[in-house]
Design an enzyme around this catalytic site. Structure first.
Site, PDB file in Angstrom:
ATOM      1  N   LYS A 177       0.833  -1.202   0.000  1.00 30.77           N
ATOM      2  CA  LYS A 177       0.000   0.000   0.000  1.00 30.77           C
ATOM      3  C   LYS A 177       0.865   1.249   0.000  1.00 30.77           C
ATOM      4  O   LYS A 177       1.875   1.319   0.693  1.00 30.77           O
ATOM      5  CB  LYS A 177      -0.902  -0.012   1.234  1.00 30.77           C
ATOM      6  CG  LYS A 177      -1.891   1.147   1.322  1.00 30.77           C
ATOM      7  CD  LYS A 177      -2.728   1.045   2.594  1.00 30.77           C
ATOM      8  CE  LYS A 177      -3.796   2.118   2.655  1.00 30.77           C
ATOM      9  NZ  LYS A 177      -4.615   2.016   3.889  1.00 30.77           N
ATOM     10  N   SER A 205      -9.345   1.552   2.585  1.00 31.86           N
ATOM     11  CA  SER A 205      -8.502   2.382   1.731  1.00 31.86           C
ATOM     12  C   SER A 205      -7.343   1.626   1.082  1.00 31.86           C
ATOM     13  O   SER A 205      -6.657   2.165   0.224  1.00 31.86           O
ATOM     14  CB  SER A 205      -7.923   3.551   2.546  1.00 31.86           C
ATOM     15  OG  SER A 205      -7.086   3.081   3.586  1.00 31.86           O
ATOM     16  N   GLY A 216      -7.247   1.426   9.480  1.00 37.41           N
ATOM     17  CA  GLY A 216      -7.638   2.308  10.568  1.00 37.41           C
ATOM     18  C   GLY A 216      -9.125   2.274  10.855  1.00 37.41           C
ATOM     19  O   GLY A 216      -9.570   2.716  11.908  1.00 37.41           O
ATOM     20  N   GLY A 217      -9.888   1.746   9.892  1.00 40.19           N
ATOM     21  CA  GLY A 217     -11.334   1.636  10.072  1.00 40.19           C
ATOM     22  C   GLY A 217     -11.927   0.654   9.089  1.00 40.19           C
ATOM     23  O   GLY A 217     -13.006   0.871   8.536  1.00 40.19           O
ATOM     24  N   SER A 247      -9.713  -0.765   6.560  1.00 43.90           N
ATOM     25  CA  SER A 247      -9.020  -0.556   5.286  1.00 43.90           C
ATOM     26  C   SER A 247      -8.260  -1.744   4.741  1.00 43.90           C
ATOM     27  O   SER A 247      -7.802  -1.710   3.600  1.00 43.90           O
ATOM     28  CB  SER A 247      -8.061   0.639   5.408  1.00 43.90           C
ATOM     29  OG  SER A 247      -8.786   1.820   5.602  1.00 43.90           O
TER      30      SER A 247
END
Length: 599
Positions: free
Chosen positions: A204, A279, A300-301, A303
């Site tokens: 990433k 993400s 983080g949420g 991703s």
């Protein structure tokens, strides 16, 4: 835009956002621990010129402050302070759970056992499709069928051929060729470094990789190439992996679709008109498209898990601080983990990248890393699987049906299904949303004024709203985190894993009106994140594994969460789900092993 038109514009948006309520009047809430209370946020969808203009107005000194405060109230962030007024807790700033002496001893005993690999994933679909795994690459190199150099050339060609999918947006071809030559020489000298030597691993674009810029999907960060790898990437490189940097991501990791106005939206290899999820969009899409059998993401949420789910591959968000942090963008909710097509490859990558490192002090408090496969991975006898049915069933019918069928299949393999409850989900969701956006706003604060004008409109809006959060709001969110940890301890006292769908809907279509500006769709964002926020807020490990497809062929996925440091338990569940779940060949797939001959 003249003053009259501006006033009309603001009046329309104030009416849309405030509904029939009184502007800026904080609502009172009932906190019923026996009720399922999670609902998606409701706000107008914005894209195109409307989003650009509104994002600009929200940043204006007086009018913008009013609108940002309005968005704060209408999204009920003040609910956090009202909750902790009734249920006060000591704030928890990091979800780091230090193992007890007994827990350390138990993990050490498991780590001391032979670390048997999970079996390769079988091709059980009607078309006999099976992804190439890391072992397939190693076997091909050992047999002389191909070499890492030839695979690197196929990969470079595949990245070029897949350019319209916007998966790998930065590729240092000369660096990849140099890595491949070194791996080829090792195999020729019968000096392989192990099961990842010569295996492509996509990374990433958030993770520092030597020789690559780390832009985090923006147009204003990453002025020059990195001089050193993040810890996780350095460990993969030391294991011989062919590190492929520059996998696309949602700008700043601040959204759930994977859309990026600078590099184009990452397109789903199963259906290019649909999003990948974000993400870690390019990482999951790279694995799904065959560009790499393994990728590294950050979560983080949701991703890692969201794009893995929507692209039909598997993703593991490790326990908070299990893998040393790669970036300090979301300090207390960010996790690093692998994406792959099987429990076997997830375990391979996880055991390489996990473990303590002095550069991340939080990582030094963990038990030994282990991921040994049980003798019969499809046997779940004695495993207690918790399901909060009101939550799990809050999904579209095809997801609901597939999840129920997966639960039944686990039960048939010996698992005990235990109904559980998890109160205050809406409060926990808002605590995660406030925490991660506040941390991201702080991370970008020193470059906000210069960088904001280059951002997508949705990124601008989220960061602008986050800048109105108060210290009281942030502290309230951390008190709520403490309560979430207590609820997890209560649930895990009676079950071994907590199961949900990964997403309540399949991959959404890419909206054409947002291609150049971004898209603000808070309702869609909160819907897609319905099962994500708890794992990040509390720092527990969570894994997504495919559980089937909808009628149009879009992937659906199953999620399991476990107590801190119990990734091995999740890998066991994933292997069991794999044993009865077929995978379909994506519409866009690149064969790096038996594709066209490479020089």
């Amino acid at each position: 835009m003249g003053l009259g038109r501006t006033a009309v514009f603001l009046a329309v948006f104030a009416a849309l956002l405030a509904g029939t309520g009184v502007l800026l009047r904080e609502k009172d809430f009932d906190f019923d621990e026996n009720a399922y209370d999670l609902v998606p946020a409701v706000a107008p969808r914005l894209a195109g010129t409307m989003l650009t203009v509104f994002a600009t107005i929200v940043r204006l000194p007086i009018i913008g402050s009013f609108l940002a405060q309005l968005l704060y109230v209408e999204n009920h962030f003040h609910k956090l302070r009202k909750f902790v007024a009734l249920h006060p807790e000591v704030p928890t700033y990091y979800p780091l759970v230090i193992p007890t002496a007994d827990e350390l001893q138990a993990h050490a005993a498991l780590a001391a056992q032979p670390q048997t690999l999970f079996p390769p994933r079988a091709a059980i679909g009607a078309d006999g499709f099976r992804y190439w795994a890391a072992q397939d690459f190693v076997d091909a190199y050992l047999s002389g069928t191909t070499t890492p150099t030839q695979v690197a050339e196929r990969l470079i060609a595949a990245v070029e051929a897949s350019a319209s999918l916007n998966i790998i947006v930065h590729l240092n071809a000369s660096d990849l060729r140099a890595q491949a030559r070194a791996a080829t020489a090792r195999y020729a000298a019968k000096a392989s470094l192990g099961p990842l030597d010569g295996v492509p691993v996509a990374v990433k674009e958030e993770m520092p990789v030597a020789g690559y810029r780390t832009t985090l999907g923006t147009a204003f960060l990453g002025a020059g190439p990195e001089l050193a790898d993040a810890v996780a990437i350095a460990r993969l490189r030391a294991a011989g992996a062919l590190v492929v940097g520059g996998a696309n991501m949602h700008e700043l990791g601040i959204g759930t679709t994977g859309h990026n106005i600078h590099y184009g939206p990452a397109r789903n290899p199963h259906a290019p008109a649909h999003h990948t999820g974000g993400s870690s969009s390019g990482s999951a899409a790279a694995v799904a498209a065959g560009l790499a059998p393994i990728a590294i993401g950050a979560d983080g949420g949701g991703s890692i898990r969201l794009p893995s789910a929507l692209c039909g591959v598997s993703g593991l968000k490790a326990t908070f601080a299990r893998v040393p942090a790669a970036a300090k963008m979301a300090w207390s909710v960010g996790h690093v983990g692998p994406i792959a097509t099987s429990a076997r490859d997830l375990a391979l990558a996880y055991t390489v990248i996990a473990g303590p490192d002095a550069t991340d002090p939080a990582s030094t408090h963990q038990p030994p890393v282990h991921a040994a496969a049980p003798a019969n991975p499809s046997d779940l006898t004695g495993l207690r699987v918790g399901v909060y049915w009101a939550w799990a069933n809050d999904s579209v019918p095809e997801v609901r049906d597939r999840f129920s069928a997966t639960i039944a299949a686990l039960q048939a393999r010996g698992a005990q299904i235990v109904p559980v409850t998890f109160p205050y989900l809406d409060v926990f969701a808002k605590a995660l949303a406030l925490t991660i956006t506040a941390e991201m706003a702080t991370f970008t604060d020193h470059q906000f004024e210069t960088g904001v004008r280059t951002m997508a409109g949705d990124s601008q809006l989220i960061l602008t709203i986050a800048r109105v959060f108060s210290a009281r709001d942030f502290l309230a969110a951390q008190e709520v985190r403490t309560r979430a940890l207590k609820e997890f301890r209560r649930v895990f006292a009676s079950v071994d894993v907590l199961a949900t769908p990964t997403t309540p809907v399949p991959a959404p279509a890419i909206a054409l009106d947002g291609l150049l500006t971004g898209e603000s769709n808070i309702t869609l964002t909160t819907t897609i994140m319905r099962y994500m926020f708890l794992g990040n807020l509390a720092g527990v490990p969570a894994l997504s594994v495919p559980m089937g497809y909808d009628r149009s062929g879009l992937p659906l996925a199953f999620q399991a969460m476990a107590p801190h440091w119990h990734e091995h338990r999740l890998l066991h569940v994933a292997a069991a789900v794999e044993s009865f779940t077929a995978l379909k060949r994506p519409a866009h797939f690149f064969d790096l092993l038996s594709g066209p001959p490479a020089p």
